[in-house]
Design a protein around this motif. Structure first.
Motif: not given
Lengths: 284, 164
Positions: B3-6, B16-20
């Motif tokens: 599952k991707k994390m915020h 910086e904000e992203f899903l990874a």
């Protein structure tokens, strides 16, 4: 290098950690600084479907010195050990050893708990903990228990810690007398070809007590009671050092690897122990 | 795939904000996701130090950190230290004293040296060599790197005195 996928958890208390361990069993691992585990995960030699990061867990780091005893929280880094003046005052061998572990970047991340709990024979702290007669605190769902470092290591990567327990602290008595941690390594960042931890006390030119342990010369750290006993009552002259070396050689069991054949490792172990004893005695 | 994390990171002062995926290594986040290509991938096995960045006040090898671990952290790379118009004293000293040849190790070397000088503003040559032991250079034999760091220390100390 991309590790296999995993679910990541960062609980902020031990209850959260234990709940995850009990839910996922063998599929979960706790991680401290990650500098042993992450390289293994990148090589896909360690498969960790559920990774529990301990960085936010309350109360796991810090050094306490009180009433002649020392407690070091598992998440305390090697850099913190090096910088802690109070610890250096009561157990200078900790700083001397920590300075010989890996390199600056790794010492900012690498922790005492990870180093001792991992069970890698190449790690330096397990041998040092034998020498200090340290105890490890383990926390599990049934509460807390304490295991002597000298009874903790069973085989490479096999220890008295069960899968559902977390090593939370190491404790030992303040040291007195002379000390030395001597390590032969091929390059910065390598594990020891041989390393020796020595504590010695002296009264009127005679050795009254000695504790000797060796690193990376067996599949577990080696506490050599006989090597220490060989020095007691002597003036730590050449003959006594030779006797200690002989006793130590009877206790180690190195295997051949890219650091050299068995005969070479036994030779280096002798040289390193003699240096460590000499330095510790000169400080006693 | 997990599952991707915020993820939130502050890199060189910018949020910086992203899903990874949690398994993403910080060096890849920096280079491939954020296009911050100062930190380099050398050995990718925690030995060479080319990927060194400062994370929450520690020099770390960003190849040995999952982005999930770094979530919430402040990261400084060579880009955050100085640019062509305003070089950091370390960058200036490396240029002046020929502290690089191919330049591959240089961003990690300078990032590490900055932290070293912050902790020890008056290092001896031995302190410098010990302090950069986690950064490998295959060109210079280290002589001029050590010279550059010592020169930068002198410049920075002089500037500090002048300001006082």
């Amino acid at each position: 290098m991309i590790p296999a996928p995993f679910d990541y958890y960062r609980p902020n208390d031990m209850a959260g950690v234990l709940a995850l361990l009990s839910e996922h069993g063998d599929d979960a691992r706790v991680m401290a600084g990650g500098h042993s585990l992450i390289p293994m995960m990148k090589l896909r030699m360690a498969d960790v479907p559920h990774l529990i990061d301990l960085q936010d867990v309350e109360g796991l780091s810090g050094i306490t010195v009180a009433d002649g005893s020392v407690r070091i929280g598992a998440m305390t880094t090697q850099a913190e050990i090096i910088d802690h003046a109070g610890l250096t005052q009561v157990a200078p061998i900790m700083k001397e050893a920590a300075l010989q572990i890996a390199d600056p970047q790794v010492r900012y991340m690498g922790t005492v708990g990870g180093n001792v709990a991992n069970g890698d024979p190449g790690n330096d702290m397990p041998g040092l903990m034998q020498c200090l007669d340290a105890h490890f605190t383990l926390v599990g769902k049934d509460g807390e228990r304490t295991v002597a470092a000298r009874a903790f290591y069973e085989a490479a990567y096999m220890t008295a810690r069960t899968d559902e327990e977390v090593l939370t602290a190491v404790t030992f008595r303040a040291t007195s007398g002379g000390y030395a941690y001597e390590k032969q390594k091929r390059k910065i960042g390598d594990y020891a070809t041989a390393a020796a931890a020595v504590l010695i006390t002296k009264e009127g030119g005679t050795c009254t007590a000695a504790s000797i342990a060796m690193t990376n010369l067996s599949d577990v750290p080696v506490f050599s009671a006989d090597a220490g006993a060989a020095l007691v009552g002597s003036s730590v002259d050449d003959e006594a050092i030779k006797a200690a070396k002989e006793a130590m050689l009877g206790d180690i069991d190195p295997s051949e690897d890219n650091r050299g054949p068995v005969a070479f490792k036994r030779h280096v172990a002798g040289v390193i122990l003699a240096r460590a004893i000499t330095r510790a005695w000169s400080r006693a | 795939m997990s599952k991707k994390m915020h993820i939130t990171l502050t890199v060189n002062g910018k949020e910086e904000e992203f899903l990874a995926e949690p398994r993403e290594l910080l060096i890849y986040t920096l280079r491939e996701r954020l296009n911050i290509t100062g930190p380099h991938i050398g050995c990718e096995t925690s030995h060479c130090g080319a990927c060194t960045v400062t994370l929450n006040g520690k020099s770390v090898k960003s190849c040995t950190m999952f982005v999930a671990q770094a979530n919430g952290a402040e990261v400084t790379t060579i880009e955050g230290m100085g640019g062509p118009d305003a070089l950091h004293p370390l960058q200036e000293a490396f240029k002046e004293h020929h502290g690089l040849q191919c330049g591959y190790c240089t961003p990690g070397m300078i990032t590490r040296a900055a932290k070293l000088l912050e902790e020890n503003p008056n290092p001896t040559e031995e302190d410098v060599r010990f302090g950069i032991a986690g950064n490998l250079c295959r060109c210079t034999g280290y002589q001029n790197i050590v010279k550059s760091i010592l020169a930068a220390a002198a410049t920075m100390n002089a500037a500090k005195e002048a300001a006082e």
